[in-house]
Design a protein around this motif. Structure first.
Motif, PDB file in Angstrom:
ATOM      1  N   SER A 325      -0.397  -8.392 -10.841  1.00 47.44           N
ATOM      2  CA  SER A 325      -1.711  -8.696 -11.439  1.00 47.44           C
ATOM      3  C   SER A 325      -2.521  -6.458 -11.011  1.00 47.44           C
ATOM      4  N   TYR A 326      -3.099  -6.001 -11.571  1.00 48.24           N
ATOM      5  CA  TYR A 326      -3.956  -5.035 -11.446  1.00 48.24           C
ATOM      6  C   TYR A 326      -5.607  -4.707 -12.125  1.00 48.24           C
ATOM      7  N   GLN A 327      -6.641  -5.359 -10.808  1.00 50.28           N
ATOM      8  CA  GLN A 327      -7.871  -4.746 -10.996  1.00 50.28           C
ATOM      9  C   GLN A 327      -8.083  -3.477 -10.643  1.00 50.28           C
ATOM     10  N   GLY A 328      -6.786  -2.566 -11.408  1.00 47.29           N
ATOM     11  CA  GLY A 328      -8.048  -0.641 -10.651  1.00 47.29           C
ATOM     12  C   GLY A 328      -7.989  -0.603  -9.200  1.00 47.29           C
ATOM     13  N   ALA A 329      -7.780   0.764  -8.538  1.00 45.54           N
ATOM     14  CA  ALA A 329      -7.953   1.401  -7.389  1.00 45.54           C
ATOM     15  C   ALA A 329      -8.853   0.282  -6.874  1.00 45.54           C
ATOM     16  N   PRO A 330      -7.505  -0.478  -5.639  1.00 46.74           N
ATOM     17  CA  PRO A 330      -8.229  -0.953  -4.178  1.00 46.74           C
ATOM     18  C   PRO A 330      -9.520  -0.060  -3.501  1.00 46.74           C
ATOM     19  N   GLU A 331     -10.727  -0.878  -3.204  1.00 45.58           N
ATOM     20  CA  GLU A 331     -11.568  -0.523  -2.195  1.00 45.58           C
ATOM     21  C   GLU A 331     -10.928   0.401  -0.704  1.00 45.58           C
ATOM     22  N   ARG A 332     -12.028   1.402  -0.818  1.00 50.13           N
ATOM     23  CA  ARG A 332     -11.464   1.799   0.715  1.00 50.13           C
ATOM     24  C   ARG A 332     -12.653   1.085   1.720  1.00 50.13           C
ATOM     25  N   GLU A 333     -12.782   0.609   2.407  1.00 55.51           N
ATOM     26  CA  GLU A 333     -13.481  -0.352   3.713  1.00 55.51           C
ATOM     27  C   GLU A 333     -13.471   0.686   4.764  1.00 55.51           C
ATOM     28  N   PHE A 334     -14.595   0.625   5.557  1.00 54.29           N
ATOM     29  CA  PHE A 334     -14.760   1.154   6.634  1.00 54.29           C
ATOM     30  C   PHE A 334     -14.617   1.015   7.955  1.00 54.29           C
ATOM     31  N   ASP A 335     -13.947   2.000   8.610  1.00 55.00           N
ATOM     32  CA  ASP A 335     -13.163   1.170  10.067  1.00 55.00           C
ATOM     33  C   ASP A 335     -13.907   1.604  11.006  1.00 55.00           C
ATOM     34  N   SER A 336     -14.496   3.368  11.168  1.00 56.11           N
ATOM     35  CA  SER A 336     -14.842   3.767  12.716  1.00 56.11           C
ATOM     36  C   SER A 336     -14.973   5.002  12.674  1.00 56.11           C
TER      37      SER A 336
END
Length: 433
Positions: A325-336
């Motif tokens: 299943s594909y809902q579009g490009a994944p989110e970019r999450e903050f690290d540091s």
């Protein structure tokens, strides 16, 4: 003896042995054996008249018969021997038709059945297919009417006899003696014929020692260079070089091979020790990174920091592979966030390998293309990997003011950094799942 008028008259005829000798000696005309001696007559008074010699001509046909009979008796010495000779000659005459029958090879003809013709086709070409529906005329045309039936016992006997004669003629070329290789004299493979064709051009003849001496079932057999036809034995150049040595030379070679094997073992152990040391250093996070990289302080965890210039982000999700299943490009999450590019790159590498979403050892993070390599943009590195049938894991470093403009970027921090002690190098298992 013939009695006449009270007088006895005795006639002595030709001696066959004397006639045989004369014929063998090439004499012509009348000889002593052609003369009939008539003894003198004995009168009533007891006196004896002188004997008379009278020449009698013997016909040529009679001479030949007598000559043959005398030779036979002379050879055997007795009438019994003559009888045995006659019996042997008779038995040979009786056997000749049988030998002729064995040598008489049947020919392909219309009198053969379709099944016999098909059998002959497969005999000549075992891999032949598609003849089940062929009629008799096609089979006769294919085989050649009047050609020899190669499936017959007579044809096989003739081939064996021809082959034996061919081998007998080629005995003289078996002149190479190599006692360490083979007990019999050998011949050059290229100098021999097999069923009238050069032996060298027949690809189905291979070395008999390749599998035996190499212990490798996948090694192709070599082309023979020497042959013993008597033993049906062939050997290639490589095996010949190995075998054509005295026991002392073979022992010397074995010692040299053991020495080289020991050197190779020591070299491999040193190389393996060096490789393991490099791998341990490569995947030892505590030796490679500062504590602030492994466990960032609260200063580095503020996405709105104005003093730190470079942001590290991560994302995980399936590609548009048409299966998941594909809902579009994944989110970019903050690290540091970090002050220098080196710190940002170190943190991105540590996060990518040591804090991957699958919990694998750092040296096991790879995809079908091999170990991942970083991509560099203005001195800042990005990493990505997508193992088969799983999600894509991506980590990168960008300028802090550019992070907000990346697609699907948010300031929410991920949950991959659980604060546990980083794992080290692990040996990769050879098992397949």
């Amino acid at each position: 003896h013939k009695k006449s008028c009270g007088k006895t008259e005795t006639s002595s005829f030709i001696n066959p042995l004397d006639m045989s000798r004369n014929l063998d000696a090439g004499k012509s005309g009348p000889s002593k054996s052609n003369i009939v001696v008539i003894p003198g007559k004995i009168t009533s008074s007891g006196s004896k008249t002188a004997p008379n010699s009278k020449k009698i001509s013997v016909p040529a046909e009679t001479k030949e018969k007598q000559n043959a009979a005398s030779k036979c008796n002379l050879k055997k010495g007795t009438n019994n021997g003559s009888t045995k000779s006659t019996a042997v000659a008779t038995s040979k005459v009786n056997q000749e038709p049988e030998e002729e029958n064995l040598c008489c090879i049947p020919l392909v003809s219309s009198s053969m059945t379709i099944a016999q013709l098909k059998e002959e086709c497969t005999t000549r070409n075992p891999s032949m297919k598609g003849i089940s529906g062929k009629n008799k005329s096609w089979l006769l045309s294919h085989l050649g009417e009047g050609s020899e039936v190669q499936g017959s016992d007579e044809w096989k006997a003739k081939k064996q006899a021809d082959r034996k004669g061919e081998m007998d003629k080629q005995t003289v070329v078996h002149s190479y003696k190599y006692p360490y290789v083979h007990k019999c004299p050998l011949a050059k493979f290229s100098a021999l014929m097999l069923h009238g064709a050069p032996r060298l051009g027949q690809e189905n003849i291979k070395c008999d020692l390749c599998w035996e001496t190499r212990y490798d079932m996948f090694r192709s057999q070599g082309t023979p260079v020497y042959t013993c036809e008597r033993c049906d034995w062939d050997i290639c150049q490589t095996c010949f070089n190995d075998k054509n040595k005295s026991p002392e030379e073979k022992e010397q070679i074995r010692r040299e091979m053991r020495r080289r094997a020991e050197e190779e073992r020591v070299r491999w152990e040193k190389e393996e020790t060096r490789r393991q040391k490099e791998e341990e250093e490569r995947w030892n996070a505590r030796k490679r990174f500062k504590n602030a990289i492994i466990t960032p302080s609260h200063i580095h965890l503020d996405p709105d920091s104005s003093t730190l210039k470079y942001t590290v982000w991560c994302s995980v999700g399936y590609d548009n592979d048409g299966w998941h299943s594909y809902q579009g490009a994944p989110e970019r999450e903050f690290d540091s966030v970090w002050k220098s590019k080196k710190e940002a790159n170190d943190r991105a590498e540590y996060l990518f390998f040591w804090k991957n979403p699958w919990g694998n050892a750092p040296n096991e993070v790879s995809d079908d293309g091999g170990d991942p390599e970083p991509s560099d943009v203005d001195g800042l590195n990005s990493w990505t990997v997508s193992p088969a049938d799983t999600q894509r894991w991506s980590v990168g470093a960008v300028p802090a003011d550019a992070y907000a403009h990346l697609p699907n970027a948010n300031k929410r921090r991920h949950n991959h950094d659980d604060g546990r002690e980083p794992e080290g190098y692990e040996e990769v298992s050879d098992l397949c799942y």
